[in-house]
Scaffold this active site. Structure first.
Site, short mmCIF file in Angstrom:
data_model
loop_
_atom_site.label_atom_id
_atom_site.label_comp_id
_atom_site.label_asym_id
_atom_site.label_seq_id
_atom_site.Cartn_x
_atom_site.Cartn_y
_atom_site.Cartn_z
N ASP A 258 0.63 -1.31 0.01
CA ASP A 258 0.19 0.25 -0.07
C ASP A 258 0.73 0.86 -0.15
O ASP A 258 1.91 0.93 0.14
CB ASP A 258 -1.01 -0.08 1.62
CG ASP A 258 -1.88 0.58 1.35
OD1 ASP A 258 -2.10 1.96 0.50
OD2 ASP A 258 -3.87 -0.50 0.72
N HIS A 312 -3.65 3.95 -3.29
CA HIS A 312 -3.08 3.37 -2.49
C HIS A 312 -1.22 2.71 -2.78
O HIS A 312 -1.11 1.98 -2.52
CB HIS A 312 -3.64 1.87 -2.31
CG HIS A 312 -4.85 2.16 -1.32
ND1 HIS A 312 -4.67 1.97 0.02
CD2 HIS A 312 -6.11 3.00 -1.76
CE1 HIS A 312 -5.82 2.70 0.23
NE2 HIS A 312 -7.04 3.32 -0.98
N GLU A 376 -9.89 3.47 -4.06
CA GLU A 376 -10.17 5.13 -3.37
C GLU A 376 -9.10 6.12 -4.71
O GLU A 376 -8.25 6.60 -3.76
CB GLU A 376 -10.06 5.36 -2.14
CG GLU A 376 -10.85 4.61 -0.69
CD GLU A 376 -10.67 4.31 0.05
OE1 GLU A 376 -10.64 4.36 1.43
OE2 GLU A 376 -9.27 3.97 0.52
#
Length: 608
Positions: A258, A312, A376
């Site tokens: 991430d 990410h 996201e």
């Protein structure tokens, strides 16, 4: 006396357990159990009642339940004759299928050894274990020797049939038949639960006669662990796999990288982990990954890697000029939590780096399904890059949300080409998280329903789920209101509690019906995953966050029970003890008094 209690008493008398043996046989043991009105009642041991008293595990196998203490609940027919036989722990034989390669034999032998270790874990003190008993022979037969019987896929048949009999003098025979290794392995888990330690007679016992026919309702039964926000040792990951195997969960979703860290060794890009890991010791080497993948296979579990992108992404990508908003501040303008970072889809060489990452992941995992993330993505992050804006404008695009979704579509198309190249096929199913790209109209423009599986993380009642399903997409459910196990802590970027509070109890996990979530489209539901995002969790708090809540998910996915959680509560309490017995630090659910005094704690037990 109930019929079950009467048969057990006859069994005890037949083996010479006379009342006078209470003084010599129990030492400090004060309590036993009797089956009364379908409940196991705790009784003080005396010379008068000793012959009727049985241990709690034996009582609970037969008293008041047609499935005993099995977890997860089998989906087929279960027959348990209330009669136990002592197992001679020095005389157990497991007969594995014949005609195996050397590698296949090694897999079976590892599985056999693990099963024997589970038996040993039942014995609190070997020194006082009573010797003798019946020989236990476990005969395993598999019918599918073609194809890939040792690779778990979405088409794998995980069903099994188990029968236990004692027709031959001095021998208990357990017959297992299954289509392949994975079904047979599940049968061994079930057989293990039919074997208990009797602390009154100090012996290991097995049901003398039993049969179980079983198969899972859902194909995809998983847990997700994020190893980027905080690092987890190989040992702690293996412990999670141990727990999963006990409840027949079959997918370990490894969210390995991430923006916070890049702890994976990539052979052609060593700088990713050198720059991106928290320390040199917090890197998963190829040997580590191979070890975990094989450890999972022995336990009937696919280890599926996720490379989350294009968002990410951060640590490890320094000096490459392939990212946007890398660690940008103030972070809340560019991402949902620090540090920010997204790949720049306009940099052609970035896709070569992706190919090298994907290549290692496919070589190490040989996945039947690959997770490409998609979580996201921030339009404001990409829009903050002059390079990206100029690239888009040069092509006659605008800078609206739709244009940035087109940019994402471009990224997805190019990245998927690299997946296909390293997989050497264009048929590998790809998973993506729900996002702006999975909303209409973008989902229709950029994601082919014959290729993409959508993992749902929104609330279970979100209308977008039906919009995705009616388009023909298969889904995996991870609705955060029931399956995000990191919920319920303090805020770490804000005051108060974290964003998805409150804490989710095992009861809510158990009640999280995929049938209700999917409605008329349940045939498109592959299954579900519970997730631990590791901002506030590490290996020292891992066990009690997953367990025993993950066991509640396991029964929901294996059995899809129509009854509520209350019918499972007494089994759950015993199952939690089984987890602890095997070295898993599962969370306590009630005082132990409730375990020993069945059905005397719930308020609604007295409603009538």
């Amino acid at each position: 006396m109930t019929g079950a209690a009467f048969i057990i008493v006859l069994f005890l008398l037949a083996f010479g357990f006379a009342p006078e043996s209470v003084a010599a046989g129990t030492d400090e043991l004060v309590y036993g159990y009797e089956c009364q009105s379908g409940k196991c009642r705790k009784v003080e041991l005396t010379e008068t009642n000793f012959v009727k008293a049985i241990s709690l595990p034996v009582c609970r196998l037969f008293c008041g339940s047609s499935i005993g203490t099995l977890w997860p609940k089998p989906t087929g027919a279960v027959q348990l004759e209330p009669l136990m036989r002592q197992v001679d722990m020095s005389n157990i034989e497991v007969q594995i299928p014949s005609g195996l390669s050397r590698k296949e034999k090694k897999l079976w032998k590892a599985t056999e050894q693990r099963w024997m270790d589970l038996l040993e874990a039942k014995i609190p003190n070997r020194k006082i274990l009573k010797e003798g008993g019946y020989q236990l022979t476990v005969s395993i037969k598999t019918t599918d020797n073609g194809g890939a019987p040792y690779r778990l896929t979405l088409d794998t048949d995980e069903s099994y049939a188990l029968s236990v009999g004692s027709e031959v003098a001095g021998e208990i025979l357990a017959n297992i038949t299954a289509g392949n290794f994975f079904g047979a392995r599940h049968a061994l888990e079930t057989l293990n639960q039919l074997i208990v330690y009797d602390d009154i007679r100090r012996e290991v016992q097995v049901t003398a006669n039993a049969s179980v026919s079983d198969a899972p309702v859902y194909k995809w039964r998983g847990l997700l662990l994020d190893t980027s926000r905080n690092y987890y040792s190989v040992k702690s990951i293996k412990r999670t796999l141990d727990g999963m195997a006990m409840v027949k969960l079959n997918t370990f979703h490894w969210h390995i990288t991430d923006s916070h860290s890049f702890p994976l060794e990539v052979s052609k890009r060593p700088e990713l982990s050198k720059l991106g890991a928290y320390t040199p010791s917090k890197v998963y080497t190829h040997a580590d990954v191979e070890d975990i993948v094989e450890y999972g296979r022995e336990r009937g579990i696919r280890v599926m890697p996720e490379f989350d992108s294009p968002a990410h992404v951060g640590e490890g990508w320094q000096h490459k000029n392939m990212t946007a908003c890398f660690n940008a501040q103030p972070w809340m303008q560019y991402c949902v939590e620090p540090p920010c970072g997204q790949l720049d889809p306009t940099v052609d060489d970035m896709y070569n780096v992706l190919e090298d990452i994907f290549s290692d992941m496919f070589k190490l995992h040989n996945p039947d399904v690959f997770h490409m993330g998609g979580d996201e993505v921030s339009v404001s992050c990409w829009n903050s890059s002059e390079t990206i804006r100029n690239w888009m404008l040069k092509r006659g695009w605008g800078l609206t949300e739709a244009d940035f979704m087109r940019l994402w579509g471009h990224y997805q198309e190019e990245a998927l080409k690299r997946v296909d190249r390293v997989a050497n096929t264009t048929n590998t199913p790809v998973i993506m998280w729900t996002s702006k790209l999975t909303n209409a109209p973008y989902i229709d423009d950029y994601l082919d329903p014959s290729r993409y599986i959508i993992q749902i993380w929104t609330e279970g009642h979100d209308k977008v789920i039906q919009e995705i399903l009616k388009r023909g997409y298969r889904i995996i459910v991870s609705n955060y209101d029931a399956l995000y196990f990191d919920c319920g802590g303090a805020g770490w970027v804000t005051g108060g509690n974290n964003w998805c509070s409150p804490y989710i109890g095992w009861q809510k996990v158990y009640q999280n019906s995929l049938t209700k979530i999917a409605g008329d489209y349940e045939h498109h539901v592959l299954g579900a995953e519970a997730a631990i995002w590791s901002e506030q969790i590490d290996e020292y708090t891992l066990d009690n966050r997953f367990w025993p809540r993950a066991s509640a998910l396991a029964e929901r996915l294996w059995s899809n029970p129509t009854e509520g959680w209350r019918q499972a509560e007494s089994r759950m309490l015993l199952h939690r003890e089984r987890l602890v017995e095997n070295g898993i630090g599962a969370e306590a659910l009630q005082p132990e008094w409730c375990l020993q005094n069945e059905n005397e704690c719930p308020v609604d037990a007295y409603a009538h």
